[in-house]
Design an enzyme around this catalytic site. Structure first.
Site, PDB file in Angstrom:
ATOM      1  N   SER A 245       0.882  -1.181   0.000  1.00  0.00           N
ATOM      2  CA  SER A 245       0.000   0.000   0.000  1.00  0.00           C
ATOM      3  C   SER A 245       0.911   1.219   0.000  1.00  0.00           C
ATOM      4  O   SER A 245       2.109   1.104   0.280  1.00  0.00           O
ATOM      5  CB  SER A 245      -0.836  -0.041   1.286  1.00  0.00           C
ATOM      6  OG  SER A 245      -1.438   1.207   1.544  1.00  0.00           O
TER       7      SER A 245
ATOM      8  N   TYR B 154      -1.565  -1.411  10.523  1.00  0.00           N
ATOM      9  CA  TYR B 154      -1.637  -1.633   9.071  1.00  0.00           C
ATOM     10  C   TYR B 154      -0.352  -1.129   8.403  1.00  0.00           C
ATOM     11  O   TYR B 154       0.251  -1.821   7.576  1.00  0.00           O
ATOM     12  CB  TYR B 154      -2.867  -0.889   8.534  1.00  0.00           C
ATOM     13  CG  TYR B 154      -3.176  -1.084   7.061  1.00  0.00           C
ATOM     14  CD1 TYR B 154      -3.888  -2.197   6.617  1.00  0.00           C
ATOM     15  CD2 TYR B 154      -2.789  -0.137   6.109  1.00  0.00           C
ATOM     16  CE1 TYR B 154      -4.206  -2.352   5.279  1.00  0.00           C
ATOM     17  CE2 TYR B 154      -3.098  -0.288   4.770  1.00  0.00           C
ATOM     18  CZ  TYR B 154      -3.815  -1.404   4.352  1.00  0.00           C
ATOM     19  OH  TYR B 154      -4.118  -1.557   3.020  1.00  0.00           O
TER      20      TYR B 154
HETATM   21  N1  LIG Z   1      -8.881  -0.618  -0.710  1.00  0.00           N
HETATM   22  C1  LIG Z   1      -7.818   0.143  -0.506  1.00  0.00           C
HETATM   23  O1  LIG Z   1      -7.927   1.373  -0.413  1.00  0.00           O
HETATM   24  C2  LIG Z   1      -6.441  -0.464  -0.461  1.00  0.00           C
HETATM   25  C3  LIG Z   1      -5.342   0.372  -0.680  1.00  0.00           C
HETATM   26  C4  LIG Z   1      -4.050  -0.171  -0.676  1.00  0.00           C
HETATM   27  C5  LIG Z   1      -3.884  -1.512  -0.437  1.00  0.00           C
HETATM   28  N2  LIG Z   1      -4.983  -2.310  -0.204  1.00  0.00           N
HETATM   29  C6  LIG Z   1      -4.750  -3.742  -0.008  1.00  0.00           C
HETATM   30  O2  LIG Z   1      -5.329  -4.426  -1.087  1.00  0.00           O
HETATM   31  C7  LIG Z   1      -5.621  -5.774  -0.730  1.00  0.00           C
HETATM   32  C8  LIG Z   1      -7.032  -6.120  -1.161  1.00  0.00           C
HETATM   33  O3  LIG Z   1      -7.960  -5.325  -0.445  1.00  0.00           O
HETATM   34  P1  LIG Z   1      -9.359  -4.799  -1.047  1.00  0.00           P
HETATM   35  O4  LIG Z   1      -9.236  -3.348  -1.205  1.00  0.00           O
HETATM   36  O5  LIG Z   1      -9.734  -5.637  -2.212  1.00  0.00           O
HETATM   37  O6  LIG Z   1     -10.322  -5.064   0.210  1.00  0.00           O
HETATM   38  P2  LIG Z   1     -11.540  -6.097   0.434  1.00  0.00           P
HETATM   39  O7  LIG Z   1     -11.866  -6.008   1.878  1.00  0.00           O
HETATM   40  O8  LIG Z   1     -12.617  -5.818  -0.530  1.00  0.00           O
HETATM   41  O9  LIG Z   1     -10.903  -7.512   0.064  1.00  0.00           O
HETATM   42  C9  LIG Z   1     -10.007  -8.181   0.908  1.00  0.00           C
HETATM   43  C10 LIG Z   1     -10.288  -9.676   0.784  1.00  0.00           C
HETATM   44  O10 LIG Z   1      -9.346 -10.388   1.604  1.00  0.00           O
HETATM   45  C11 LIG Z   1     -10.056 -11.403   2.299  1.00  0.00           C
HETATM   46  N3  LIG Z   1      -9.326 -11.781   3.520  1.00  0.00           N
HETATM   47  C12 LIG Z   1      -9.144 -11.030   4.623  1.00  0.00           C
HETATM   48  N4  LIG Z   1      -8.498 -11.731   5.565  1.00  0.00           N
HETATM   49  C13 LIG Z   1      -8.243 -12.960   5.036  1.00  0.00           C
HETATM   50  C14 LIG Z   1      -7.600 -14.119   5.532  1.00  0.00           C
HETATM   51  N5  LIG Z   1      -7.118 -14.168   6.780  1.00  0.00           N
HETATM   52  N6  LIG Z   1      -7.489 -15.182   4.707  1.00  0.00           N
HETATM   53  C15 LIG Z   1      -7.999 -15.161   3.443  1.00  0.00           C
HETATM   54  N7  LIG Z   1      -8.648 -14.093   2.943  1.00  0.00           N
HETATM   55  C16 LIG Z   1      -8.755 -12.997   3.734  1.00  0.00           C
HETATM   56  C17 LIG Z   1     -11.397 -10.771   2.602  1.00  0.00           C
HETATM   57  O11 LIG Z   1     -12.383 -11.729   2.940  1.00  0.00           O
HETATM   58  C18 LIG Z   1     -11.686 -10.031   1.300  1.00  0.00           C
HETATM   59  O12 LIG Z   1     -12.350 -10.843   0.355  1.00  0.00           O
HETATM   60  C19 LIG Z   1      -5.380  -5.842   0.782  1.00  0.00           C
HETATM   61  O13 LIG Z   1      -4.115  -6.418   1.037  1.00  0.00           O
HETATM   62  C20 LIG Z   1      -5.397  -4.378   1.192  1.00  0.00           C
HETATM   63  O14 LIG Z   1      -4.688  -4.154   2.384  1.00  0.00           O
HETATM   64  C21 LIG Z   1      -6.241  -1.809  -0.222  1.00  0.00           C
END
Ligand SMILES: NC(=O)c1ccc[n+]([C@@H]2O[C@H](COP(=O)([O-])OP(=O)(O)OC[C@H]3O[C@@H](n4cnc5c(N)ncnc54)[C@H](O)[C@@H]3O)[C@@H](O)[C@H]2O)c1
Length: 278
Positions: free
Chosen positions: A156, A169
């Site tokens: 991120s 985080y």
């Molecule tokens: N959305 C943002 O603004 C953003 C920005 C930068 C980075 N990220 C990163 O992107 C990645 C994806 O996030 P997203 O935005 O799609 O969010 P999201 O919450 O829509 O998706 C995350 C997915 O990970 C799954 N998950 C969580 N814990 C888990 C575990 N212990 N085992 C297996 N699956 C698990 C959840 O059930 C969900 O389906 C993450 O690593 C997040 O930290 C997100």
């Protein structure tokens, strides 16, 4: 027409929704078969709804609609043995593994001096140890192919700088960079490339929820904390005049990183951040 990932198999964690689903569909459109894992249930210290089994089924449906195969399972990346088993089952069915996208993650907030031990541990367990488990589960299968491969870990912009209000985080996402840099060195002799991606806010349920709106707009009364009202707050983070990037923008970067077009790209921290980090 030959596609970028024809004949390849990709593991994607956190594939039930959001970016993980988008990566699964994008890589399938490039010709890859998919091994999809997601916990698809709630973790108590996460302050918004996590994905459901129905979400994971929907990802499978979307991948199949592209004409590719998918093996999906409800697997928690905190459980290294279960993840290894899930990957092995996928490889047994799909025949090989070339790509791993360590994407599963959670978000939450609190000041470092007051957040609970459980909150901090859950974050490190999922967002850092879960990524290491993904590497451990994937590498033997990629290595067995003898063709090299590509691992992408989702960090991120919070993996590149300090940010107040969600230090657990920030800590985990910085850790992912150390994991990536070391793995890139260790695996380079086998042509297994390892890179991180660093999105700014992405339009997924992780940021589009009431508790996260409260973090970015504490001054607004709860009933006014809508997607529209919150967009300008997110936009202040970016240099480009947009509030957030779309999951597909991140998937496009992933599709390039895991393809042969990026065959000599390893150890890179690739920002998809609308200029946030400038
Ligand atoms: N959305 C943002 O603004 C953003 C920005 C930068 C980075 N990220 C990163 O992107 C990645 C994806 O996030 P997203 O935005 O799609 O969010 P999201 O919450 O829509 O998706 C995350 C997915 O990970 C799954 N998950 C969580 N814990 C888990 C575990 N212990 N085992 C297996 N699956 C698990 C959840 O059930 C969900 O389906 C993450 O690593 C997040 O930290 C997100």
């Amino acid at each position: 027409m030959t596609k970028k990932l024809d004949g390849k198999v990709a593991l994607i964690t956190g594939a039930a929704r959001g970016q993980g689903r988008s990566h699964a569909v994008r890589l399938a459109r490039e010709g890859a078969d998919i091994i999809a894992v997601d916990i698809a249930r709630q973790i108590d210290t996460v302050p918004f709804d996590m994905a459901t089994p129905e979400d994971l089924e929907e990802t499978a449906r979307l991948v199949k609609a592209t004409g590719r195969r998918i093996v999906s399972s409800r697997t928690d990346v905190r459980d290294g043995a279960a993840l290894t088993e899930a990957v092995a089952a996928g490889v047994a069915e799909l025949g090989r593994l070339d790509i791993a996208v360590a994407n599963a993650g959670i978000f939450g907030f609190g000041a470092l001096d007051t957040m609970s031990e459980q909150q901090f541990r859950d974050m490190i367990d999922v967002n850092l140890i879960g990524m290491w488990h993904t590497l451990q589960a994937a590498v033997p299968a990629i290595r067995a192919g003898g063709r090299g491969g590509s691992i992408v870990m989702c960090s991120s912009t919070a993996g590149l700088k300090g940010m107040a209000g969600f230090g657990h985080y920030v800590t985990a996402k910085h850790g992912v960079v150390g994991l990536m840099r070391t793995a890139a060195i260790e695996l380079a002799p086998e042509s297994i490339r390892v890179n991180t991606i660093h999105p700014s806010a992405v339009d997924t349920p992780m940021i589009q929820n009431a508790p996260t709106y409260a973090l970015f707009a504490p001054d607004l009364p709860p009933e006014e904390r809508t997607r529209e009202a919150i967009a300008p707050r997110y936009q202040t983070l970016n240099k480009l005049p947009i509030p957030w990037v779309e999951p597909l923008d991140v998937s496009n970067a992933v599709a390039w990183l895991v393809s042969d077009e990026a065959r000599y790209v390893t150890g890179t921290e690739l920002k998809i951040d609308a200029g946030e980090e400038l």
